[in-house]
Motif scaffolding. Structure first.
Motif, PDB file in Angstrom:
ATOM      1  N   SER A   1       0.822  -1.212   0.000  1.00 59.41           N
ATOM      2  CA  SER A   1       0.000   0.000   0.000  1.00 59.41           C
ATOM      3  C   SER A   1       0.854   1.260   0.000  1.00 59.41           C
ATOM      4  O   SER A   1       0.423   2.303  -0.489  1.00 59.41           O
ATOM      5  CB  SER A   1      -0.927   0.008   1.223  1.00 59.41           C
ATOM      6  OG  SER A   1      -0.202   0.264   2.411  1.00 59.41           O
ATOM      7  N   LYS A   2       2.057   1.186   0.555  1.00 59.12           N
ATOM      8  CA  LYS A   2       2.908   2.375   0.646  1.00 59.12           C
ATOM      9  C   LYS A   2       3.520   2.756  -0.692  1.00 59.12           C
ATOM     10  O   LYS A   2       3.763   3.938  -0.953  1.00 59.12           O
ATOM     11  CB  LYS A   2       4.024   2.143   1.678  1.00 59.12           C
ATOM     12  CG  LYS A   2       3.536   1.904   3.097  1.00 59.12           C
ATOM     13  CD  LYS A   2       2.802   3.106   3.651  1.00 59.12           C
ATOM     14  CE  LYS A   2       2.377   2.905   5.090  1.00 59.12           C
ATOM     15  NZ  LYS A   2       1.671   4.075   5.638  1.00 59.12           N
ATOM     16  N   THR A   3       3.777   1.787  -1.538  1.00 54.13           N
ATOM     17  CA  THR A   3       4.413   2.085  -2.826  1.00 54.13           C
ATOM     18  C   THR A   3       3.535   1.728  -4.020  1.00 54.13           C
ATOM     19  O   THR A   3       3.912   1.999  -5.161  1.00 54.13           O
ATOM     20  CB  THR A   3       5.737   1.316  -2.959  1.00 54.13           C
ATOM     21  OG1 THR A   3       5.474  -0.089  -2.864  1.00 54.13           O
ATOM     22  CG2 THR A   3       6.725   1.718  -1.881  1.00 54.13           C
ATOM     23  N   GLY A   4       2.369   1.108  -3.760  1.00 57.11           N
ATOM     24  CA  GLY A   4       1.487   0.683  -4.846  1.00 57.11           C
ATOM     25  C   GLY A   4       0.080   1.223  -4.685  1.00 57.11           C
ATOM     26  O   GLY A   4      -0.147   2.416  -4.835  1.00 57.11           O
ATOM     27  N   VAL A   5      -0.874   0.362  -4.336  1.00 55.43           N
ATOM     28  CA  VAL A   5      -2.279   0.745  -4.210  1.00 55.43           C
ATOM     29  C   VAL A   5      -2.590   0.978  -2.731  1.00 55.43           C
ATOM     30  O   VAL A   5      -2.589   0.049  -1.930  1.00 55.43           O
ATOM     31  CB  VAL A   5      -3.206  -0.339  -4.784  1.00 55.43           C
ATOM     32  CG1 VAL A   5      -4.663   0.065  -4.623  1.00 55.43           C
ATOM     33  CG2 VAL A   5      -2.882  -0.579  -6.252  1.00 55.43           C
ATOM     34  N   SER A   6      -2.875   2.230  -2.375  1.00 54.74           N
ATOM     35  CA  SER A   6      -2.989   2.592  -0.962  1.00 54.74           C
ATOM     36  C   SER A   6      -4.140   1.892  -0.257  1.00 54.74           C
ATOM     37  O   SER A   6      -4.067   1.651   0.951  1.00 54.74           O
ATOM     38  CB  SER A   6      -3.144   4.105  -0.811  1.00 54.74           C
ATOM     39  OG  SER A   6      -4.350   4.535  -1.383  1.00 54.74           O
ATOM     40  N   GLY A   7      -5.211   1.571  -0.964  1.00 55.24           N
ATOM     41  CA  GLY A   7      -6.353   0.925  -0.324  1.00 55.24           C
ATOM     42  C   GLY A   7      -6.018  -0.405   0.309  1.00 55.24           C
ATOM     43  O   GLY A   7      -6.703  -0.863   1.227  1.00 55.24           O
TER      44      GLY A   7
ATOM     45  N   PRO B   1      -7.788   5.144   3.872  1.00 53.72           N
ATOM     46  CA  PRO B   1      -8.850   5.387   2.897  1.00 53.72           C
ATOM     47  C   PRO B   1      -9.391   6.802   2.935  1.00 53.72           C
ATOM     48  O   PRO B   1      -9.834   7.329   1.917  1.00 53.72           O
ATOM     49  CB  PRO B   1      -9.936   4.369   3.272  1.00 53.72           C
ATOM     50  CG  PRO B   1      -9.637   3.988   4.677  1.00 53.72           C
ATOM     51  CD  PRO B   1      -8.151   4.081   4.824  1.00 53.72           C
ATOM     52  N   ILE B   2      -9.362   7.444   4.098  1.00 55.66           N
ATOM     53  CA  ILE B   2      -9.827   8.831   4.181  1.00 55.66           C
ATOM     54  C   ILE B   2      -8.921   9.719   3.337  1.00 55.66           C
ATOM     55  O   ILE B   2      -9.383  10.520   2.512  1.00 55.66           O
ATOM     56  CB  ILE B   2      -9.850   9.315   5.636  1.00 55.66           C
ATOM     57  CG1 ILE B   2     -10.891   8.515   6.434  1.00 55.66           C
ATOM     58  CG2 ILE B   2     -10.150  10.810   5.717  1.00 55.66           C
ATOM     59  CD1 ILE B   2     -10.891   8.801   7.920  1.00 55.66           C
ATOM     60  N   MET B   3      -7.619   9.555   3.512  1.00 51.23           N
ATOM     61  CA  MET B   3      -6.682  10.353   2.726  1.00 51.23           C
ATOM     62  C   MET B   3      -6.711   9.954   1.262  1.00 51.23           C
ATOM     63  O   MET B   3      -6.571  10.799   0.371  1.00 51.23           O
ATOM     64  CB  MET B   3      -5.270  10.203   3.293  1.00 51.23           C
ATOM     65  CG  MET B   3      -5.057  10.912   4.599  1.00 51.23           C
ATOM     66  SD  MET B   3      -5.595  12.651   4.536  1.00 51.23           S
ATOM     67  CE  MET B   3      -4.577  13.248   3.193  1.00 51.23           C
ATOM     68  N   ALA B   4      -6.888   8.671   0.986  1.00 50.84           N
ATOM     69  CA  ALA B   4      -6.952   8.227  -0.405  1.00 50.84           C
ATOM     70  C   ALA B   4      -8.109   8.901  -1.136  1.00 50.84           C
ATOM     71  O   ALA B   4      -7.946   9.420  -2.248  1.00 50.84           O
ATOM     72  CB  ALA B   4      -7.100   6.704  -0.465  1.00 50.84           C
TER      73      ALA B   4
ATOM     74  N   GLN C   1     -10.257   2.948  -9.135  1.00 47.21           N
ATOM     75  CA  GLN C   1     -11.256   1.892  -8.971  1.00 47.21           C
ATOM     76  C   GLN C   1     -10.833   0.881  -7.908  1.00 47.21           C
ATOM     77  O   GLN C   1     -11.630   0.477  -7.048  1.00 47.21           O
ATOM     78  CB  GLN C   1     -11.467   1.182 -10.314  1.00 47.21           C
ATOM     79  CG  GLN C   1     -12.186   2.025 -11.351  1.00 47.21           C
ATOM     80  CD  GLN C   1     -12.192   1.378 -12.718  1.00 47.21           C
ATOM     81  OE1 GLN C   1     -11.386   0.487 -13.011  1.00 47.21           O
ATOM     82  NE2 GLN C   1     -13.093   1.823 -13.583  1.00 47.21           N
ATOM     83  N   VAL C   2      -9.575   0.474  -7.944  1.00 49.33           N
ATOM     84  CA  VAL C   2      -9.082  -0.506  -6.967  1.00 49.33           C
ATOM     85  C   VAL C   2      -9.084   0.093  -5.565  1.00 49.33           C
ATOM     86  O   VAL C   2      -9.474  -0.564  -4.593  1.00 49.33           O
ATOM     87  CB  VAL C   2      -7.667  -0.987  -7.360  1.00 49.33           C
ATOM     88  CG1 VAL C   2      -7.083  -1.873  -6.264  1.00 49.33           C
ATOM     89  CG2 VAL C   2      -7.719  -1.736  -8.685  1.00 49.33           C
ATOM     90  N   THR C   3      -8.662   1.363  -5.452  1.00 50.45           N
ATOM     91  CA  THR C   3      -8.623   2.016  -4.143  1.00 50.45           C
ATOM     92  C   THR C   3     -10.020   2.113  -3.539  1.00 50.45           C
ATOM     93  O   THR C   3     -10.214   1.823  -2.349  1.00 50.45           O
ATOM     94  CB  THR C   3      -8.007   3.422  -4.268  1.00 50.45           C
ATOM     95  OG1 THR C   3      -6.651   3.302  -4.733  1.00 50.45           O
ATOM     96  CG2 THR C   3      -8.011   4.149  -2.932  1.00 50.45           C
ATOM     97  N   VAL C   4     -11.003   2.514  -4.337  1.00 50.01           N
ATOM     98  CA  VAL C   4     -12.378   2.630  -3.845  1.00 50.01           C
ATOM     99  C   VAL C   4     -12.928   1.262  -3.442  1.00 50.01           C
ATOM    100  O   VAL C   4     -13.565   1.109  -2.397  1.00 50.01           O
ATOM    101  CB  VAL C   4     -13.274   3.301  -4.901  1.00 50.01           C
ATOM    102  CG1 VAL C   4     -14.748   3.181  -4.519  1.00 50.01           C
ATOM    103  CG2 VAL C   4     -12.899   4.762  -5.072  1.00 50.01           C
TER     104      VAL C   4
END
Length: 245
Positions: free
Chosen positions: A22-28, A153-156, A230-233
């Motif tokens: 999540s730190k370097t890729g998808v944050s979700g 997720p809030i920040m994302a 889309q992935v993060t959501v």
């Protein structure tokens, strides 16, 4: 030091891999990791074990994406985040694990609804550009991260609504969470969440975070902003439901 069986170790290592990812890729993926970690350990205890490991991932992310941060957005958020952390530290003393999970899950779903509505607006008129919205996002993020390491997720959603490109998103998130998680350490120590035992456990398992961070760098090079969003959501929805159920 937690005593875990084989299946619990598998969940822990997967969780920490997702932290690094999540730190370097998808944050979700980070919020999914928090939810998985809370399956193995009580929610409050898990926050103390996880915080030093989150900092390991933050240092890696800053090293990789440090030049891509949007500092005006960060500076606008930090005073409100600090207030949220203080309120979160007070709340942690008075609520149980179930109440905390449901509270954070409700916050996530509320912000997700606002984000999905906001996507239909002109990008230049995005709610994320308004100072009151930045203040609310910062306060909720500070509260959620102190209560359950659930600010991701809030920040994302806030940074997605602000229209940042993928690298700008990752660079801004990297600095935000490094500073925020470092700020939380004294509060977590005072609350008894970080102890010599939790630090010893972290020293044993932190390579899983590094492995996830390496995988995240590979994936992020192959994903466009639309798919990234889309992935993060989707991961945010899964995490919120997991916290509420």
């Amino acid at each position: 030091m937690p005593v875990l069986d084989v299946s619990q170790w598998a969940v822990v290592l997967l969780s920490l891999f997702l932290v690094g990812f999540s730190k370097t890729g998808v944050s979700g993926a980070g919020t999914v990791a928090v939810a998985l970690f809370a399956i193995v350990l009580p929610a409050k205890q898990s926050t103390g074990v996880l915080l030093p490991l989150l900092l390991v991932g933050d240092v890696v992310a800053v090293a990789v994406y440090r030049s891509h941060a949007d500092w005006p957005k960060l500076i606008r958020l930090f005073p409100w985040v600090a207030g949220g952390v203080v309120v979160g530290a007070l709340v942690v003393r008075w609520v149980d694990d179930t109440q905390m999970k449901r509270l954070i899950g409700g916050i996530l779903l509320t912000i997700l609804v606002v984000h999905l509505w906001n996507r239909r607006r002109d990008p230049e008129a995005s709610l994320a550009h308004h100072r009151p919205v930045a203040a609310l996002a910062g306060a909720f993020a500070g509260f959620a991260t102190m209560a359950a390491n659930a600010a991701g997720p809030i920040m994302a959603l806030y940074l997605l609504a602000a229209g940042l490109p993928v690298l700008g998103f990752l660079g801004t998130s990297a600095w935000f969470f490094l500073i925020l998680n470092a700020f939380k350490v004294p509060f977590s120590v005072a609350l008894g969440l970080i102890t010599p035992a939790t630090l010893a456990f972290g020293a044993l398992v932190f390579p899983a975070v590094l492995a996830g961070a390496a995988a995240g760098r590979v994936v992020v090079r192959r994903i466009d902003r639309k798919r990234f969003e889309q992935v993060t959501v989707a991961l945010t929805v899964l995490a919120a439901v997991r916290l509420l159920v």
